[in-house]
Structure formats: C-alpha cells, structure tokens
Design a protein around this motif. Structure first.
Motif, PDB file in Angstrom:
ATOM      1  N   ILE A  84       0.839  -1.201   0.000  1.00 42.66           N
ATOM      2  CA  ILE A  84       0.000   0.000   0.000  1.00 42.66           C
ATOM      3  C   ILE A  84       0.874   1.250   0.000  1.00 42.66           C
ATOM      4  N   LEU A  85       1.960   1.210   0.760  1.00 47.54           N
ATOM      5  CA  LEU A  85       2.880   2.347   0.825  1.00 47.54           C
ATOM      6  C   LEU A  85       3.583   2.586  -0.513  1.00 47.54           C
ATOM      7  N   CYS A  86       3.697   1.556  -1.345  1.00 45.23           N
ATOM      8  CA  CYS A  86       4.295   1.712  -2.675  1.00 45.23           C
ATOM      9  C   CYS A  86       3.535   2.733  -3.509  1.00 45.23           C
ATOM     10  N   PHE A  87       2.220   2.803  -3.329  1.00 43.18           N
ATOM     11  CA  PHE A  87       1.420   3.736  -4.110  1.00 43.18           C
ATOM     12  C   PHE A  87       1.440   5.150  -3.528  1.00 43.18           C
ATOM     13  N   ILE A  88       1.721   5.271  -2.237  1.00 40.76           N
ATOM     14  CA  ILE A  88       1.710   6.584  -1.587  1.00 40.76           C
ATOM     15  C   ILE A  88       3.102   7.215  -1.641  1.00 40.76           C
ATOM     16  N   LEU A  89       4.093   6.513  -1.141  1.00 39.22           N
ATOM     17  CA  LEU A  89       5.490   6.981  -1.127  1.00 39.22           C
ATOM     18  C   LEU A  89       6.416   5.824  -1.503  1.00 39.22           C
ATOM     19  N   PRO A  90       6.673   5.628  -2.784  1.00 40.23           N
ATOM     20  CA  PRO A  90       7.488   4.483  -3.205  1.00 40.23           C
ATOM     21  C   PRO A  90       8.891   4.413  -2.582  1.00 40.23           C
ATOM     22  N   PRO A  91       9.633   5.532  -2.474  1.00 34.94           N
ATOM     23  CA  PRO A  91      10.965   5.405  -1.869  1.00 34.94           C
ATOM     24  C   PRO A  91      10.933   4.941  -0.401  1.00 34.94           C
ATOM     25  N   THR A 101      19.334   0.388  -4.519  1.00 34.57           N
ATOM     26  CA  THR A 101      17.933   0.199  -4.919  1.00 34.57           C
ATOM     27  C   THR A 101      17.082   1.369  -4.454  1.00 34.57           C
ATOM     28  N   PHE A 102      17.340   1.848  -3.258  1.00 39.56           N
ATOM     29  CA  PHE A 102      16.608   2.995  -2.719  1.00 39.56           C
ATOM     30  C   PHE A 102      16.872   4.246  -3.557  1.00 39.56           C
ATOM     31  N   LEU A 159      13.741   7.442  -9.988  1.00 39.04           N
ATOM     32  CA  LEU A 159      12.576   7.102 -10.804  1.00 39.04           C
ATOM     33  C   LEU A 159      11.325   7.837 -10.335  1.00 39.04           C
ATOM     34  N   THR A 160      11.196   8.026  -9.037  1.00 39.16           N
ATOM     35  CA  THR A 160      10.033   8.741  -8.510  1.00 39.16           C
ATOM     36  C   THR A 160      10.110  10.224  -8.851  1.00 39.16           C
ATOM     37  N   PRO A 197       6.981   5.145 -12.834  1.00 36.90           N
ATOM     38  CA  PRO A 197       8.118   4.217 -12.782  1.00 36.90           C
ATOM     39  C   PRO A 197       8.577   3.927 -11.349  1.00 36.90           C
ATOM     40  N   GLY A 198       8.472   4.904 -10.470  1.00 39.25           N
ATOM     41  CA  GLY A 198       8.832   4.676  -9.078  1.00 39.25           C
ATOM     42  C   GLY A 198       7.924   3.675  -8.405  1.00 39.25           C
ATOM     43  N   VAL A 199       6.638   3.746  -8.698  1.00 39.90           N
ATOM     44  CA  VAL A 199       5.659   2.809  -8.119  1.00 39.90           C
ATOM     45  C   VAL A 199       5.916   1.401  -8.652  1.00 39.90           C
ATOM     46  N   ILE A 200       6.136   1.299  -9.963  1.00 40.45           N
ATOM     47  CA  ILE A 200       6.380  -0.018 -10.559  1.00 40.45           C
ATOM     48  C   ILE A 200       7.655  -0.641  -9.982  1.00 40.45           C
TER      49      ILE A 200
END
Length: 56
Positions: free
Chosen positions: A12-19, A31-32, A38-39, A45-48
């Motif tokens: 769920i957090l991937c959609f709100i704040l991907p980093p 990776t971070f 990307l974000t 791209p950041g979400v994916i």
C-alpha cells in the motif's frame, strides 16, 4: 505466496510513497536511490519499481 500484514502495508505504501516502501524493505542502498530517481522523474516508474522490489 503468503504475505504478512507488514508486506501488505508496504505494498500500500508503494502507491503513496514508493521510496519509503523500498527503504523499509531494503534499507539505504542503491535500490533505494534508484527508486528516488525514478520517482522524481515520474511517479509511475517509481511505483512499478517499488512493487517489483517489495514483491520479489
């Protein structure tokens, strides 16, 4: 694949704040920083990337 409550919250957090989701999963590594770049370029791209990192 069985997911715990923490994994679901990270997804769920991937959609709100991907980093932040990637940081909680992997810590402060390349990776971070890739996800931050990307974000900044575009949120999609950041979400994916965050979903790929969290689900793998």
């Amino acid at each position: 694949m069985n997911y715990s409550v923490v994994d679901i919250l990270k997804i769920i957090l991937c959609f709100i704040l991907p980093p932040l989701a990637v940081f909680l999963d992997r810590g402060c590594d390349c990776t971070f920083f890739l996800n931050v770049i990307l974000t900044i370029l575009c949120i999609i791209p950041g979400v994916i990337h965050a979903l790929i990192v969290i689900c793998s």
